[in-house]
Design an enzyme around this catalytic site. Structure first.
Site, short mmCIF file in Angstrom:
data_model
loop_
_atom_site.label_atom_id
_atom_site.label_comp_id
_atom_site.label_asym_id
_atom_site.label_seq_id
_atom_site.Cartn_x
_atom_site.Cartn_y
_atom_site.Cartn_z
N THR A 97 -5.46 11.95 1.85
CA THR A 97 -6.20 11.33 0.75
C THR A 97 -7.48 12.10 0.49
O THR A 97 -8.15 12.52 1.42
CB THR A 97 -6.58 9.88 1.13
OG1 THR A 97 -5.40 9.12 1.30
CG2 THR A 97 -7.46 9.24 0.06
N ARG A 117 5.28 1.25 -2.22
CA ARG A 117 4.44 1.26 -1.02
C ARG A 117 3.00 1.57 -1.39
O ARG A 117 2.71 2.44 -2.20
CB ARG A 117 4.96 2.30 -0.03
CG ARG A 117 4.13 2.47 1.25
CD ARG A 117 3.15 3.60 1.16
NE ARG A 117 2.47 3.86 2.44
CZ ARG A 117 1.44 4.68 2.59
NH1 ARG A 117 0.96 5.34 1.56
NH2 ARG A 117 0.88 4.86 3.78
N VAL A 118 2.06 0.86 -0.78
CA VAL A 118 0.63 1.10 -0.98
C VAL A 118 -0.02 1.29 0.38
O VAL A 118 0.24 0.51 1.31
CB VAL A 118 -0.02 -0.08 -1.72
CG1 VAL A 118 -1.53 0.15 -1.86
CG2 VAL A 118 0.62 -0.28 -3.09
N GLY A 119 -0.84 2.31 0.51
CA GLY A 119 -1.54 2.56 1.76
C GLY A 119 -2.94 1.99 1.74
O GLY A 119 -3.26 1.06 0.99
N ASP A 120 -3.81 2.56 2.55
CA ASP A 120 -5.17 2.03 2.68
C ASP A 120 -6.10 2.47 1.56
O ASP A 120 -7.11 1.82 1.29
CB ASP A 120 -5.78 2.50 4.01
CG ASP A 120 -6.07 3.99 3.98
OD1 ASP A 120 -7.25 4.38 3.95
OD2 ASP A 120 -5.11 4.78 3.97
N THR A 156 -8.95 8.71 5.69
CA THR A 156 -7.75 9.44 5.33
C THR A 156 -6.83 9.48 6.54
O THR A 156 -7.29 9.48 7.68
CB THR A 156 -8.07 10.86 4.84
OG1 THR A 156 -6.86 11.56 4.52
CG2 THR A 156 -8.83 11.66 5.89
N GLY A 157 -5.54 9.49 6.29
CA GLY A 157 -4.57 9.50 7.39
C GLY A 157 -3.44 8.54 7.09
O GLY A 157 -3.07 8.34 5.93
N GLY A 206 -2.06 5.31 6.28
CA GLY A 206 -2.64 4.10 5.71
C GLY A 206 -2.25 2.83 6.42
O GLY A 206 -3.05 1.89 6.53
#
Length: 319
Positions: free
Chosen positions: A151, A179-182, A202-203, A205
């Protein structure tokens, strides 16, 4: 007051440089982080953000982005959007809304069209070819499809003492559609409070969102910890908790800035970030874990040149 702007990964270099020029000429932190992230979204060779981002499992580029104003705590975000050229700008526009500040999928896309945001097909031929190559290797070698979840996150402090942060990503390569990450989640992928500081993550999520790590880092700075100590305490506490529960911990990096302009970083993997200040142009730094701390060094010329060569390789040599 001195200004500072910092971003995750080498891909933020051009954007941070642009944001630094803006801050030097009196721009707000909000304007600087937005334009810094837009620069990454617009460059098709940065494969995990914006145009040419890594496709999901249906070979569609779905994008997440967010913006937060540290003076007001105004927040806006979009998730799982397709064909929006600059998710960060749409997120910032949504941050001005009292209601409906976080939109997803078709709803976010419809809002973008109504508001006359630029729309375009974000799936480049290069990204499509990367999907085809990776899909074949996943089938033939029984590999995990998930990769490439870097990210871009940017934090800034302007000369008036205001802070802001923003994020943008295409998320996991070959993720499930929807799908949704952080990255677009307030407190997880980003958080800003001008009284204390701002942070981005970042990484992986799915890990970061469990610890609300950006908020925890800003909260720790509010308790008086310096940025390095705040970010590292947040990360270590979360990792320890997950290990105690018998869980593996994925890649996580945190970048933060305090209200007095100090920048801190914590990571459990090799990581790079970019920083610019009033008295120093944008520079890339390399970070690696070192016990409970990290080792940081300015990126050597050889590393920077190798990076330039690597991002221009054809998909056949990357995936």
């Amino acid at each position: 007051m001195s200004w500072v702007i910092a971003g995750t990964w080498r891909m933020a270099l051009e954007g941070v440089s642009k944001g630094a020029h803006m801050l030097a000429t009196g721009a707000s932190a909000g304007d600087a982080v937005t334009e810094a992230v837009r620069a990454v979204e617009d460059y098709p060779l940065y494969k995990s953000v914006g145009l040419g981002g890594l496709p999901n499992g249906a070979c569609q580029v779905e994008l997440d982005g967010a913006f937060m104003d540290g003076d007001t705590l105004d927040f806006g975000a979009v998730a799982a959007v397709k064909d929006v050229k600059n998710p960060v700008s749409l997120a910032r526009r949504l941050s001005t809304e009292r209601f409906n500040c976080f939109l997803v999928g078709a709803g976010a896309e419809d809002f973008a069209r109504v508001e006359l945001f630029e729309m375009c097909n974000m799936l480049t031929e290069r990204a499509k070819r990367a999907f085809e190559i990776r899909s074949r290797k996943v089938r033939e070698s029984n590999l995990s499809p998930y990769d490439g979840h870097d990210t871009v996150g940017v934090v800034a402090l302007d000369s008036s003492g205001s802070m802001a942060c923003a994020t943008s990503t295409s998320g996991l390569f070959m993720k499930r559609p929807g799908r949704v990450g952080d990255s677009p989640l307030c407190g997880s992928g980003l958080y800003a409070d001008s009284r204390f500081g701002a942070a981005v993550a970042t990484g992986l999520g799915e890990e970061i969102m469990k610890g609300v790590l950006s908020y925890e880092t800003v909260r720790s700075m509010g308790e008086g910890l310096d940025p390095d100590s705040a970010s590292r305490r947040s990360l270590k506490s979360f990792i320890d908790r997950r290990i105690q529960a018998g869980r593996r911990v994925g890649a996580i990096s945190i970048l933060c800035c305090s209200r007095d302009g100090r920048v801190g970083v914590a990571t459990n993997v090799e990581f790079s970030f970019v920083i610019a200040r009033r008295d120093s142009p944008a520079k890339v730094y390399l970070v690696s874990p070192d016990g409970d701390g990290v080792k940081i060094q300015e990126a050597p010329v050889e590393w920077l040149e190798a990076y330039e060569r690597r991002i221009k390789l054809p998909p056949e040599e990357v995936f």
